[in-house]
Scaffold this motif. Structure first.
Motif, short mmCIF file in Angstrom:
data_model
loop_
_atom_site.label_atom_id
_atom_site.label_comp_id
_atom_site.label_asym_id
_atom_site.label_seq_id
_atom_site.Cartn_x
_atom_site.Cartn_y
_atom_site.Cartn_z
N LEU A 4 0.84 -1.21 0.00
CA LEU A 4 0.00 0.00 0.00
C LEU A 4 0.87 1.25 0.00
O LEU A 4 0.58 2.22 -0.72
CB LEU A 4 -0.92 -0.02 1.23
CG LEU A 4 -1.79 1.22 1.47
CD1 LEU A 4 -2.66 1.53 0.26
CD2 LEU A 4 -2.64 1.03 2.73
N LEU A 48 0.74 4.16 -2.83
CA LEU A 48 0.44 5.54 -2.47
C LEU A 48 1.55 6.48 -2.91
O LEU A 48 1.28 7.62 -3.32
CB LEU A 48 0.21 5.66 -0.96
CG LEU A 48 -1.11 5.09 -0.44
CD1 LEU A 48 -1.09 5.03 1.08
CD2 LEU A 48 -2.29 5.94 -0.92
N ASP A 49 2.80 6.04 -2.85
CA ASP A 49 3.91 6.87 -3.31
C ASP A 49 3.74 7.23 -4.78
O ASP A 49 3.96 8.39 -5.19
CB ASP A 49 5.24 6.14 -3.10
CG ASP A 49 5.68 6.09 -1.65
OD1 ASP A 49 5.12 6.85 -0.83
OD2 ASP A 49 6.58 5.28 -1.34
N GLU A 103 0.64 9.67 -5.11
CA GLU A 103 0.92 11.01 -4.60
C GLU A 103 1.89 11.74 -5.52
O GLU A 103 1.74 12.94 -5.78
CB GLU A 103 1.47 10.93 -3.18
CG GLU A 103 0.49 10.44 -2.14
CD GLU A 103 -0.71 11.37 -1.97
OE1 GLU A 103 -0.62 12.55 -2.34
OE2 GLU A 103 -1.76 10.90 -1.49
N GLY A 157 -5.89 6.86 -7.69
CA GLY A 157 -5.97 6.32 -6.34
C GLY A 157 -5.42 4.91 -6.30
O GLY A 157 -4.81 4.44 -7.26
N VAL A 158 -5.63 4.26 -5.18
CA VAL A 158 -5.17 2.88 -5.00
C VAL A 158 -6.38 1.96 -4.89
O VAL A 158 -7.48 2.39 -4.54
CB VAL A 158 -4.30 2.73 -3.75
CG1 VAL A 158 -3.05 3.59 -3.85
CG2 VAL A 158 -5.06 3.07 -2.48
N VAL A 198 -5.26 5.48 5.88
CA VAL A 198 -5.24 5.88 4.48
C VAL A 198 -6.31 6.95 4.22
O VAL A 198 -7.42 6.90 4.77
CB VAL A 198 -5.45 4.66 3.56
CG1 VAL A 198 -6.85 4.07 3.70
CG2 VAL A 198 -5.16 5.00 2.12
N ASP A 199 -5.97 7.91 3.39
CA ASP A 199 -6.88 8.99 3.03
C ASP A 199 -7.99 8.43 2.13
O ASP A 199 -7.69 7.90 1.04
CB ASP A 199 -6.10 10.08 2.29
CG ASP A 199 -6.96 11.25 1.86
OD1 ASP A 199 -8.18 11.25 2.11
OD2 ASP A 199 -6.39 12.20 1.26
N ARG A 201 -7.91 8.91 -1.56
CA ARG A 201 -6.90 8.23 -2.37
C ARG A 201 -7.21 6.75 -2.57
O ARG A 201 -6.36 5.99 -3.03
CB ARG A 201 -5.52 8.40 -1.72
CG ARG A 201 -4.88 9.77 -1.96
CD ARG A 201 -4.87 10.12 -3.42
NE ARG A 201 -4.05 11.29 -3.75
CZ ARG A 201 -4.12 11.92 -4.91
NH1 ARG A 201 -4.99 11.51 -5.82
NH2 ARG A 201 -3.34 12.96 -5.14
#
Length: 268
Positions: free
Chosen positions: A143, A147-148, A151, A159-160, A180-181, A184
């Motif tokens: 994850l 996310l890296d 972002e 998103g993921v 986690v946001d 995202r």
């Protein structure tokens, strides 16, 4: 909460059978592959017919499966673009919320982010989100790694995709999962897992279990993602030869009932 039946749960169903099975089980939407639309058209249906079936049963197309190779070698990227165009043809005809993308990437992080950003920009022209699903055996294994990329790309429709199987069989970073946001997360994929074996993870992942019938802590998984369930679809993806051999309606009903039982415990 939006509940969707992923395409790989009943991979061999026709378009009409998939829609009927999902609707009867109480799902809000379905997953599709470009090939599902192509086969329906080759069988004599039109896009108007397919849209009519969706409307009749009150379903939406939620997730599109799957683009690979998008961040790999130059040849891989070229092949991925051809498939990407087929995804957009499907979305323009039938709709879609996000397309899932997976696979190994090559080169520095800024190259990967640029390729992901460019894909997001193309998808945005079709009203589509892009969800990067991390797989433990790839160069985007966690994850955090996914996310890296998201972002760094900095695209609002990027998103993921958080898959219970890959979370549990990967690094299982529960703290990051709970933090986690929601903005995202493009989608959540739910399944259970059988006891681990010595086989490669890529082999094991094609033998999943109905939620609640395996060894994963899915109550914790869903509880950790409770804030995300308000904004991202929960897609039930049980990749299993045994399940695929069942009548599509029976398979969809088993997955829907099991998921609702877990949700009642996890987010009551």
């Amino acid at each position: 909460m939006e509940l969707a039946l992923s395409v790989m749960t009943i991979p061999n169903a026709t378009f009409a059978d998939r829609v009927v099975a999902a609707a009867a089980a109480g799902f809000d939407g379905i997953g599709l592959r470009p090939g599902d639309r192509r086969r329906a058209l080759e069988a004599g249906a039109t896009d108007d017919d397919l849209r009519g079936v969706l409307a009749e049963h009150g379903l939406a197309v939620v997730e599109i499966d799957v683009i690979t190779g998008w961040g790999g070698s130059a040849a891989d990227v070229e092949g991925a673009r051809a498939h990407e165009d087929r995804v957009y043809e499907l979305v323009d005809a039938l709709g879609g919320r996000h397309v899932t993308v997976v696979g190994d990437t090559e080169g520095p992080a800024d190259r990967v982010a640029e390729l992901f950003a460019a894909m997001c920009d193309r998808a945005a022209e079709h009203g589509l989100g892009v969800g990067l699903e991390y797989l433990p055996w790839t160069t985007v294994p966690t994850l955090g790694a996914a996310l890296d990329v998201v972002e760094a790309a900095g695209r609002p429709n990027g998103g993921v995709v958080v898959d219970a199987w890959h979370h549990e069989r990967g690094d299982a970073d529960w703290a990051l999962l709970a933090d986690v946001d929601p903005a995202r997360v493009a989608g959540i994929q739910l399944c259970d897992g059988r006891p681990a074996t010595d086989e490669p993870l890529l082999t094991q992942t094609f033998h999943r279990a109905v939620p609640g019938e395996g060894v994963f802590d899915l109550v914790r998984f869903l509880s950790s993602l409770a804030p995300v369930l308000d904004t991202a679809p929960l897609c039930v993806e049980v990749i299993s030869p045994a399940l695929a051999a069942l009548d599509p309606g029976d398979a969809a009903a088993a997955c829907a009932d099991a998921t609702r039982r877990l949700l009642a415990e996890a987010v009551a």
